[in-house]
Design a protein around this motif. Structure first.
Motif, PDB file in Angstrom:
ATOM      1  N   UNK A  90       0.825  -1.214   0.000  1.00  0.00           N
ATOM      2  CA  UNK A  90       0.000   0.000   0.000  1.00  0.00           C
ATOM      3  C   UNK A  90       0.857   1.262   0.000  1.00  0.00           C
ATOM      4  N   UNK A  91       2.173   1.109  -0.090  1.00  0.00           N
ATOM      5  CA  UNK A  91       3.033   2.284  -0.230  1.00  0.00           C
ATOM      6  C   UNK A  91       2.660   2.989  -1.538  1.00  0.00           C
ATOM      7  N   UNK A  92       2.581   4.321  -1.549  1.00  0.00           N
ATOM      8  CA  UNK A  92       2.217   5.041  -2.781  1.00  0.00           C
ATOM      9  C   UNK A  92       3.096   4.691  -3.975  1.00  0.00           C
ATOM     10  N   UNK A  93       4.360   4.374  -3.738  1.00  0.00           N
ATOM     11  CA  UNK A  93       5.237   4.005  -4.858  1.00  0.00           C
ATOM     12  C   UNK A  93       4.713   2.745  -5.557  1.00  0.00           C
ATOM     13  N   UNK A  94       4.317   1.741  -4.757  1.00  0.00           N
ATOM     14  CA  UNK A  94       3.857   0.488  -5.365  1.00  0.00           C
ATOM     15  C   UNK A  94       2.464   0.657  -5.970  1.00  0.00           C
ATOM     16  N   UNK A  95       1.620   1.426  -5.317  1.00  0.00           N
ATOM     17  CA  UNK A  95       0.288   1.670  -5.870  1.00  0.00           C
ATOM     18  C   UNK A  95       0.405   2.238  -7.278  1.00  0.00           C
ATOM     19  N   UNK A  96       1.346   3.181  -7.448  1.00  0.00           N
ATOM     20  CA  UNK A  96       1.560   3.745  -8.777  1.00  0.00           C
ATOM     21  C   UNK A  96       2.217   2.731  -9.705  1.00  0.00           C
ATOM     22  N   UNK A  97       3.218   2.021  -9.217  1.00  0.00           N
ATOM     23  CA  UNK A  97       3.959   1.085 -10.056  1.00  0.00           C
ATOM     24  C   UNK A  97       3.064  -0.011 -10.625  1.00  0.00           C
ATOM     25  N   UNK A  98       2.105  -0.493  -9.852  1.00  0.00           N
ATOM     26  CA  UNK A  98       1.266  -1.599 -10.306  1.00  0.00           C
ATOM     27  C   UNK A  98       0.103  -1.133 -11.175  1.00  0.00           C
ATOM     28  N   UNK A  99      -0.088   0.192 -11.280  1.00  0.00           N
ATOM     29  CA  UNK A  99      -1.263   0.708 -11.994  1.00  0.00           C
ATOM     30  C   UNK A  99      -1.173   0.508 -13.503  1.00  0.00           C
ATOM     31  N   UNK A 100       0.035   0.413 -14.062  1.00  0.00           N
ATOM     32  CA  UNK A 100       0.208   0.221 -15.500  1.00  0.00           C
ATOM     33  C   UNK A 100       1.670  -0.136 -15.762  1.00  0.00           C
ATOM     34  N   UNK A 101       1.963  -0.487 -17.021  1.00  0.00           N
ATOM     35  CA  UNK A 101       3.347  -0.797 -17.378  1.00  0.00           C
ATOM     36  C   UNK A 101       4.118   0.421 -17.866  1.00  0.00           C
TER      37      UNK A 101
END
Length: 552
Positions: A116-127
């Protein structure tokens, strides 16, 4: 950040031979009665810590986290989780510790974050987002299976399928702890900024979680098979196949050294700061030597060689002689217990571990060249707590039950007062602690041992305060005596002092001739509170589980 612009600061090298005391915040002191230890609860107990004679405290993580792995899954590196208090509470803790002469080291978890870290939330949102390659992503094989055979320490594959990206991500621990991609320099820069945040607040150093896990091999090759190791910890290895591979590609990569140098350059800009790294490797002693040599990487490191079951003289001799063969100018931090392993009070001899052996373990730890790291409660001789399945909190133990119960048994609340509710862990009307107080711990509570010269607590205090005045133990070189079936012997030597330390790690008396040059030795300290070791001419008589320091 530009490391070239950092100006080196002076460093007193207080850590070189200093004693570190690990505090697990959830289990040290509960100030608000919610059943979970917190920063004000630690602050209230710092006078006790200072009275032991240690030099520094290491605080396990207190950052914002969903607590799937009790703070080792960080969702915000630069704030305190409300469960533990506030940044002002941390400042108050830091201020009191410094007034008491204690350094403060905090636990930095850099290899992975929470999902749930914002970095991972963004990273998993698209390629194709800005942080798409901040974590370790890989395509499935043609049959849909994970990219390779890498395993999670907590069980199963180290790869988790993500439906958003239609890819797998790497997690060396829980699936909710995705691994950061250190091959991306922007990731390194972001992490160094979080390290700098706490240095600017005034912390004195870091314990670095899984310090050899930062980089993976970009080849994604399969780790080669090893088979179940027989001589290490078969009780664990039989239920968890993680150790059945040689971990050639998923950790301990050569690129790690350059990042450790970046970390060291940052810390060098802050006066009197230090780092101790946790090393989990197929050859932990070699990694400790490699990562702490040269004065440009970690200041010190520890591995798990002393955190297993070895407690006989030949086995201990083999560990230390192996390190000597590798060491050079490297610097170890020797630990006998921590929050990840069975307490030494049970690990060496089970539930019937003699009190004398608990004292002997402490004396050995304080005799070794390096920086000892004590775990809360070891100074009381606490055994491992037996936790019922319904009380388990550790996901590792829940997964591996019943043959491996995980780490909860070493994380139960610190017993302060035998007669107080919950052993004095919280306020009188406090909620029951997050883990139950172990009933066998009540008789070993701090208030039961204070003032008793025969207690394990008194032995630790006596040895810790005595050690502060021994230059040979703080900074001296170390030489091992030849291997002996019962007695581990070593010489510590500094320009001002020379000490001979002998430890009988057997349940039978031992007789040992003094080494050449020590015929006129006299006893200056021992592990037992009353005189137990005897000098008969040039022979030392050591009762079972006894240790002694001699000088000439």
């Amino acid at each position: 950040m530009n490391e070239n612009a950092l100006t080196p600061a002076t460093n007193s090298n207080w850590w070189r031979g200093g004693v570190i005391y690990q505090i697990y915040p959830r289990s040290y002191g509960d100030s608000n009665g919610d059943g979970i230890g917190d920063l004000p609860g630690i602050t209230a107990r710092l006078d006790y810590v200072a009275s032991l004679g240690v030099d520094a405290i290491w605080l396990s993580p207190f950052f914002k986290s969903p607590m799937k792995d009790f703070g080792y899954d960080v969702s915000d590196y630069c704030d305190v989780d409300p469960m533990f208090g506030t940044l002002d509470d941390f400042r108050a803790l830091l201020d009191k510790a410094h007034r008491l002469g204690l350094k403060v080291m905090i636990d930095q978890v850099l290899s992975h974050t929470s999902d749930v870290h914002p970095w991972f939330v963004e990273s998993r949102s698209s390629r194709d987002n800005a942080k798409a390659d901040w974590y370790v992503w890989a395509d499935a094989k043609d049959d849909g299976t994970p990219p390779n055979n890498w395993l999670s320490i907590f069980g199963g594959s180290a790869w988790q399928w993500d439906t958003r990206r239609r890819q797998y991500y790497l997690h060396n621990f829980l699936a909710s702890q995705p691994d950061l991609n250190f091959h991306n320099k922007a990731v390194q820069d972001a992490l160094l900024t979080t390290v700098k945040f706490w240095l600017d607040l005034g912390v004195d150093g870091y314990r670095l979680d899984t310090a050899n896990f930062y980089f993976h091999s970009q080849s994604l090759k399969d780790n080669p098979p090893r088979g179940m190791p027989q001589g290490e910890d078969p009780a664990v290895n039989s239920v968890n196949p993680y150790a059945w591979q040689w971990h050639h590609y998923d950790k301990s990569q050569p690129e790690n050294l350059a990042f450790l140098r970046r970390l060291r350059t940052l810390l060098n800009a802050y006066p009197d700061t230090t780092m101790v790294g946790e090393i989990g490797d197929d050859d932990g002693l070699a990694r400790v030597a490699e990562y702490t040599s040269g004065g440009d990487k970690l200041h010190m490191a520890y591995c798990f060689d002393l955190l297993g079951g070895v407690h006989d003289a030949p086995g201990l001799h083999a560990i230390f002689s192996r390190f000597h063969s590798l060491g050079g100018d490297s610097w170890p931090s020797w630990a006998l217990s921590n929050h990840d392993c069975v307490r030494v009070g049970s690990r060496w001899r089970g539930a019937d571990t003699p009190v004398a052996l608990k004292r002997l373990g402490g004396a050995l730890q304080l005799a070794l060249m390096g920086s000892p790291c004590l775990y809360q409660g070891d100074e009381l001789g606490l055994p491992e707590a037996d936790i019922a399945f319904e009380d388990l909190q550790d996901p590792y133990g829940i997964t591996m039950w019943p043959d491996f119960k995980g780490r909860d048994g070493c994380r139960t609340p610190m017993p302060w007062s035998a007669q107080a509710p919950h052993a004095g862990f919280g306020t009188p009307a406090a909620t029951a602690p997050w883990l139950p107080v172990a009933q066998p711990h009540l008789a070993l509570a701090v208030d039961q041992q204070e003032g008793d010269p025969a207690s394990v607590l008194s032995t630790y205090r006596r040895l810790l305060h005595w050690r502060k005045q021994q230059p040979a133990l703080l900074h001296g070189a170390e030489t091992l005596l030849p291997v002996h079936p019962q007695v581990l012997g070593l010489v510590r030597e500094a320009p001002q002092q020379k000490l001979l330390a002998l430890f009988n790690f057997s349940d039978a008396p031992a007789s040992l001739p003094l080494p050449a040059g020590w015929e006129a030795a006299r006893i200056v300290q021992q592990s037992e509170p009353t005189e137990a070791v005897r000098l008969e001419g040039t022979t030392v008589q050591l009762p079972a589980w006894s240790g002694v320091f001699l000088t000439v």
